[in-house]
Design a protein around this motif. Structure first.
Motif, mmCIF file in Angstrom:
data_model
loop_
_atom_site.group_PDB
_atom_site.id
_atom_site.type_symbol
_atom_site.label_atom_id
_atom_site.label_comp_id
_atom_site.label_asym_id
_atom_site.label_seq_id
_atom_site.Cartn_x
_atom_site.Cartn_y
_atom_site.Cartn_z
ATOM 1 N N SER A 124 0.822 -1.207 0.000
ATOM 2 C CA SER A 124 0.000 0.000 0.000
ATOM 3 C C SER A 124 0.858 1.261 0.000
ATOM 4 N N ASP A 125 2.169 1.109 0.058
ATOM 5 C CA ASP A 125 3.028 2.288 -0.029
ATOM 6 C C ASP A 125 3.697 2.439 -1.385
ATOM 7 N N GLN A 126 3.375 1.552 -2.320
ATOM 8 C CA GLN A 126 3.890 1.717 -3.686
ATOM 9 C C GLN A 126 3.317 2.999 -4.275
ATOM 10 N N PRO A 127 4.111 3.755 -5.052
ATOM 11 C CA PRO A 127 3.534 4.945 -5.684
ATOM 12 C C PRO A 127 2.313 4.580 -6.522
ATOM 13 N N ALA A 128 1.287 5.406 -6.450
ATOM 14 C CA ALA A 128 0.062 5.161 -7.229
ATOM 15 C C ALA A 128 0.326 5.484 -8.701
ATOM 16 N N GLN A 129 -0.448 4.833 -9.556
ATOM 17 C CA GLN A 129 -0.365 5.090 -10.996
ATOM 18 C C GLN A 129 -1.341 6.209 -11.329
ATOM 19 N N PHE A 130 -0.816 7.366 -11.715
ATOM 20 C CA PHE A 130 -1.712 8.465 -12.105
ATOM 21 C C PHE A 130 -0.907 9.581 -12.762
#
Ligand code: COA
Length: 143
Positions: free
Chosen positions: A3-9
C-alpha cells in the motif's frame, strides 16, 4: 502491491476542489496516510477541524481523497495554513504544489500565508516559494 507503492496516475487525473464536503473518517485516513500527525483517533475533533476551517482545497483521485490544504483566514489580510497533507502514495508528483497554488490564487495578494512546518517538510516550503520567518511565537497546545 504494497500500500506504499507509488500510485499510478497523471497530475491531470487529479480533481482539485474548493470547500468540498469531507467526512471525518476520510480526512483522518488521509492524515494517517500522509504522515502528518493529527488527532485521528478523535473523529469528533477531526470533524470540528473540518467545520472550523474557512477555506480548504482537496485533491481527489476518483473517489479517493489524496490531498488537503486546510486554512483559517479572514480572506483579506492573514491566513494560517493549518494542514497540508498528501497521501504518501501520491507524494512528490505535484499535488502539494497544486493545492498551494489554489490557496494562493483564492486568497490573492493582500493575504499573508503563515504555517508551521513539520520537520520532514522543513525544506519543502522554500522549494514552493515560502520565506522562512525568525520572529514566530506560539503557545503550544497541551493535548
Ligand atoms: C510536504 C507535502 C505536503 C508535499 O506535497 P507533495 O505533493 O509531495 O509535493 P509536490 O509534489 O507538490 O512537491 C513540489 C516540489 O517540492 C519537492 N518536495 C516534495 N516534498 C519535499 C520535502 N519533504 N522536502 C523537500 N522538497 C520536497 C518536490 O520534489 C517538488 O520539487 P520540484 O518542483 O523540483 O519537482 C507532502 O509530501 C506531505 O504530505 N508530507 C507529509 C506531511 C507533511 O509533512 N506535511 C507538511 C506539514 S507542515
Amino acid at each position: 502491491m504494497s500500500s506504499d507503492q507509488p500510485a499510478q496516475f497523471e497530475l491531470g487525473d487529479i480533481d482539485f476542489r474548493e470547500n468540498a464536503p469531507v467526512v471525518a473518517a476520510e480526512l483522518a485516513r488521509l492524515y494517517e496516510r500522509s504522515g502528518l500527525r493529527r488527532p485521528t483517533a478523535d473523529l469528533t475533533r477531526i470533524g470540528r477541524m473540518i467545520l472550523g476551517a474557512d477555506l480548504s482545497f482537496t485533491a481527489w483521485h476518483g473517489a479517493r481523497l489524496v490531498g488537503v490544504a486546510r486554512c483559517l483566514t479572514d480572506f483579506c489580510h492573514s491566513c494560517y495554513l493549518a494542514d497540508l497533507a498528501v497521501d504518501r502514495q501520491y507524494q512528490r508528483r505535484g499535488i502539494g504544489r497544486g493545492l498551494l497554488e489554489r490557496v494562493q490564487a483564492r486568497l490573492g495578494e493582500q493575504v499573508m500565508i503563515l504555517l508551521l512546518a513539520a520537520p520532514e517538510a522543513a525544506d519543502y516550503y522554500r522549494h514552493v516559494g515560502f520565506e522562512k520567518v525568525e520572529n514566530g511565537w506560539r503557545i503550544p497546545r497541551r493535548k
